[in-house]
Scaffold this motif. Structure first.
Motif, PDB file in Angstrom:
ATOM      1  N   LEU A  33       0.830  -1.209   0.000  1.00  0.00           N
ATOM      2  CA  LEU A  33       0.000   0.000   0.000  1.00  0.00           C
ATOM      3  C   LEU A  33       0.863   1.257   0.000  1.00  0.00           C
ATOM      4  CD1 LEU A  33      -2.781  -1.055   2.547  1.00  0.00           C
ATOM      5  CD2 LEU A  33      -3.021  -0.797   0.062  1.00  0.00           C
ATOM      6  N   ALA A  34       2.008   1.199   0.700  1.00  0.00           N
ATOM      7  CA  ALA A  34       2.909   2.348   0.717  1.00  0.00           C
ATOM      8  C   ALA A  34       3.516   2.599  -0.657  1.00  0.00           C
ATOM      9  CB  ALA A  34       4.014   2.137   1.750  1.00  0.00           C
ATOM     10  N   ASP A  35       3.760   1.529  -1.411  1.00  0.00           N
ATOM     11  CA  ASP A  35       4.239   1.703  -2.783  1.00  0.00           C
ATOM     12  C   ASP A  35       3.186   2.403  -3.641  1.00  0.00           C
ATOM     13  OD1 ASP A  35       6.718   0.492  -2.415  1.00  0.00           O
ATOM     14  OD2 ASP A  35       5.988  -1.507  -2.906  1.00  0.00           O
ATOM     15  N   ARG A  36       1.938   2.111  -3.376  1.00  0.00           N
ATOM     16  CA  ARG A  36       0.867   2.638  -4.215  1.00  0.00           C
ATOM     17  C   ARG A  36       0.443   4.047  -3.808  1.00  0.00           C
ATOM     18  NH1 ARG A  36      -4.639  -0.636  -5.952  1.00  0.00           N
ATOM     19  NH2 ARG A  36      -5.498   0.980  -7.323  1.00  0.00           N
ATOM     20  N   TYR A  37       0.333   4.276  -2.490  1.00  0.00           N
ATOM     21  CA  TYR A  37      -0.235   5.543  -2.015  1.00  0.00           C
ATOM     22  C   TYR A  37       0.782   6.470  -1.354  1.00  0.00           C
ATOM     23  CZ  TYR A  37      -4.607   3.051  -2.798  1.00  0.00           C
ATOM     24  OH  TYR A  37      -5.641   2.346  -3.375  1.00  0.00           O
ATOM     25  N   GLY A  38       2.005   6.002  -1.184  1.00  0.00           N
ATOM     26  CA  GLY A  38       3.020   6.848  -0.570  1.00  0.00           C
ATOM     27  C   GLY A  38       3.362   6.388   0.833  1.00  0.00           C
ATOM     28  N   ARG A  39       4.621   6.635   1.253  1.00  0.00           N
ATOM     29  CA  ARG A  39       5.079   6.199   2.577  1.00  0.00           C
ATOM     30  C   ARG A  39       4.382   6.977   3.690  1.00  0.00           C
ATOM     31  NH1 ARG A  39       7.027   2.588  -0.758  1.00  0.00           N
ATOM     32  NH2 ARG A  39       9.014   3.100  -1.730  1.00  0.00           N
ATOM     33  N   ARG A  40       4.302   8.296   3.526  1.00  0.00           N
ATOM     34  CA  ARG A  40       3.793   9.132   4.605  1.00  0.00           C
ATOM     35  C   ARG A  40       2.362   8.779   5.000  1.00  0.00           C
ATOM     36  NH1 ARG A  40       1.137  14.203   5.116  1.00  0.00           N
ATOM     37  NH2 ARG A  40       1.890  15.452   6.895  1.00  0.00           N
ATOM     38  N   PRO A  41       1.416   8.660   4.069  1.00  0.00           N
ATOM     39  CA  PRO A  41       0.043   8.331   4.488  1.00  0.00           C
ATOM     40  C   PRO A  41      -0.049   7.017   5.252  1.00  0.00           C
ATOM     41  CG  PRO A  41       0.065   9.097   2.219  1.00  0.00           C
ATOM     42  CD  PRO A  41       1.496   8.898   2.614  1.00  0.00           C
ATOM     43  N   LEU A  42       0.682   5.991   4.798  1.00  0.00           N
ATOM     44  CA  LEU A  42       0.618   4.699   5.484  1.00  0.00           C
ATOM     45  C   LEU A  42       1.272   4.760   6.853  1.00  0.00           C
ATOM     46  CD1 LEU A  42      -0.651   2.011   4.537  1.00  0.00           C
ATOM     47  CD2 LEU A  42      -0.417   3.743   2.763  1.00  0.00           C
ATOM     48  N   LEU A  43       2.350   5.541   6.962  1.00  0.00           N
ATOM     49  CA  LEU A  43       2.994   5.689   8.259  1.00  0.00           C
ATOM     50  C   LEU A  43       2.077   6.425   9.236  1.00  0.00           C
ATOM     51  CD1 LEU A  43       5.628   4.944   9.643  1.00  0.00           C
ATOM     52  CD2 LEU A  43       6.561   7.156   8.944  1.00  0.00           C
ATOM     53  N   LEU A  44       1.383   7.445   8.753  1.00  0.00           N
ATOM     54  CA  LEU A  44       0.455   8.179   9.615  1.00  0.00           C
ATOM     55  C   LEU A  44      -0.710   7.305  10.058  1.00  0.00           C
ATOM     56  CD1 LEU A  44       0.345  11.638   7.786  1.00  0.00           C
ATOM     57  CD2 LEU A  44       1.589  11.053   9.872  1.00  0.00           C
TER      58      LEU A  44
ATOM     59  N   VAL B 260       7.651   0.116   6.292  1.00  0.00           N
ATOM     60  CA  VAL B 260       7.340   1.368   5.598  1.00  0.00           C
ATOM     61  C   VAL B 260       8.367   2.428   5.964  1.00  0.00           C
ATOM     62  CG1 VAL B 260       5.623   3.184   5.277  1.00  0.00           C
ATOM     63  CG2 VAL B 260       4.888   0.805   5.535  1.00  0.00           C
ATOM     64  N   ALA B 261       8.717   2.503   7.256  1.00  0.00           N
ATOM     65  CA  ALA B 261       9.712   3.480   7.695  1.00  0.00           C
ATOM     66  C   ALA B 261      11.070   3.207   7.059  1.00  0.00           C
ATOM     67  CB  ALA B 261       9.823   3.456   9.219  1.00  0.00           C
TER      68      ALA B 261
ATOM     69  N   GLY C 156       7.428  14.173   3.288  1.00  0.00           N
ATOM     70  CA  GLY C 156       7.504  12.951   2.491  1.00  0.00           C
ATOM     71  C   GLY C 156       7.557  13.163   1.000  1.00  0.00           C
ATOM     72  N   PRO C 157       8.261  12.252   0.307  1.00  0.00           N
ATOM     73  CA  PRO C 157       8.303  12.276  -1.153  1.00  0.00           C
ATOM     74  C   PRO C 157       7.001  11.754  -1.736  1.00  0.00           C
ATOM     75  CG  PRO C 157       9.496  10.375  -0.340  1.00  0.00           C
ATOM     76  CD  PRO C 157       9.061  11.162   0.880  1.00  0.00           C
ATOM     77  N   ALA C 158       6.784  12.072  -2.989  1.00  0.00           N
ATOM     78  CA  ALA C 158       5.604  11.554  -3.686  1.00  0.00           C
ATOM     79  C   ALA C 158       5.746  10.060  -3.893  1.00  0.00           C
ATOM     80  CB  ALA C 158       5.449  12.255  -5.037  1.00  0.00           C
ATOM     81  N   PRO C 159       4.633   9.329  -3.911  1.00  0.00           N
ATOM     82  CA  PRO C 159       4.724   7.881  -4.137  1.00  0.00           C
ATOM     83  C   PRO C 159       5.312   7.568  -5.497  1.00  0.00           C
ATOM     84  CG  PRO C 159       2.451   8.640  -4.324  1.00  0.00           C
ATOM     85  CD  PRO C 159       3.241   9.793  -3.797  1.00  0.00           C
TER      86      PRO C 159
END
Length: 378
Positions: A58-69, A107-108, A175-178
């Motif tokens: 999911l982090a690959d698809r939507y970005g690291r930051r949203p999944l970490l949050l 993810v981190a 965070g960077p863009a996904p």
């Protein structure tokens, strides 16, 4: 950015580890025994093993930051539920939620790799690992001091820290863009992390936590040692792990290469495990410290190799699979070593040494893994 990420990981796990010293006593208050304590501890690792690959994809698809949050929010919720839990089943549910959110470590790690140059990746993995180790060193110690306040109060304090950490991450981790995963042909199998690295991560983790599980029994049997000796021994081991991951591993990997350092670390672990049942006390202490240092070398370099073992758009999936393998090791290691110790005190150390040797062999066998992300992606 990297320091902010390390701080986020540390505070998240620090809050979680605060409740660990009080947990067995709270289980007893709720009418549970040793089996329930084992179930609660194992459920965390099982949930982490199941959730980590999913969070990574999911982090690959939507970005690291949203999944970490999302994971940080879940950690906050799990601690609140722990504080409110009035029965064992609700406590188990909270532990499962915490374990699923603990899968965010992958993810981190992917996040840290995204914002690091390839030549600095091992250092980044080491710093993330040091943040985790520091939390598991400081958190239980302060949790023991706070235990007289009551389990619910400690859990609410931890939940408050988790909520503050979520606010900190919202501000500090833009965070960077996904990076979109590369398209694959219809019917093609999903790309996975190299099996050699997954096996090395599993074997190294199982060997190390197996030692942690039984070393108190071995020290008591051989030297008549008690909790004070074991506490200082594990503290020294933790300090060695922090020093290696925070300072040493990046330097030695830059000089000799990640594969050689991982192999050397695994062999150091194997030697330490072999000698523990037979050496005198001073060498026993040194062996545990060196074994912990070897684990630090293996953990950081295997994570770095996983991060670089394929395209950036699938890095989250690889790191999640790596965390899943490690979490499985945290289940198998204690169960297997505990059972073997009941047969003969030397058996879990022979078992762990064999696992460490396997890790050394498979890392060497997989040294030709192709790296496809030599350019910075964040």
């Amino acid at each position: 950015m990297l320091l902010a990420l390390c701080a986020t990981v540390f505070i998240d796990l620090f809050g979680f580890t605060l409740v660990l010293p009080s947990l067995p006593f709270y289980v007893a208050d709720l009418g549970g025994g040793g089996v329930w304590v084992g179930v609660l501890l194992t459920s965390y690792s099982l949930a982490q093993a199941a959730a980590a690959p999913v969070l990574g994809r999911l982090a690959d698809r939507y970005g690291r930051r949203p999944l970490l949050l999302v994971s940080l929010a879940g950690s906050t919720a799990s601690l609140l539920v722990m504080g409110l839990a009035g029965d064992l089943w609700l406590l188990l549910a909270a532990r499962v939620i915490a374990g699923a959110c603990g899968g965010s470590i992958g993810v981190a790690q992917a996040f840290a790799a995204d914002v690091s140059e390839p030549e600095h990746r091992t250092r980044s993995m080491g710093l993330i690992g040091a943040s985790i180790g520091l939390a598991f060193t400081v958190g239980p110690a302060l949790g023991a001091l706070a235990a007289p306040l009551g389990f619910d109060v400690v859990a609410f304090i931890a939940a408050g820290l988790a909520a503050a950490n979520l606010m900190f991450a919202l501000v500090a981790l833009p965070g960077p863009a996904p990076v979109s995963p590369a398209p694959r042909p219809a019917g093609a199998r999903r790309r996975v992390a190299p099996w050699t690295l997954l096996l090395a991560g599993f074997a190294g983790m199982a060997a190390f936590v197996g030692m942690e599980t039984t070393v108190a029994f071995l020290a008591a049997q051989r030297f008549g040692a008690g909790p004070v000796f074991v506490g200082w021994l594990l503290c020294l081991a933790g300090l060695a792990l922090l020093l290696v991951q925070g300072v040493l591993v990046a330097r030695v990997a830059a000089r000799w290469g990640e594969e050689r350092v991982a192999m050397a670390g695994a062999l150091v672990m194997a030697v330490g495990l072999v000698v523990l049942p037979v050496v005198p006390m001073p060498v026993f202490v040194a062996a545990v410290v060196l074994l912990s240092a070897g684990d630090g070398l293996v953990t950081a370099t295997v994570a770095s190799m996983l991060a670089g073992a394929g395209p950036p758009g699938e890095r989250g999936a690889r790191m999640g699979q790596g965390q899943s393998a490690a979490a499985t090791g945290r289940v198998v290691g204690p169960l297997g070593s505990g059972a073997l110790f009941d047969v003969a005190s030397w058996l879990p150390y022979a078992f762990g040494a064999t696992l460490s040797a396997v890790a050394a062999v498979v890392v060497t066998a997989g040294r030709h893994t192709v790296r496809k992300d030599d350019a910075r992606t964040g």
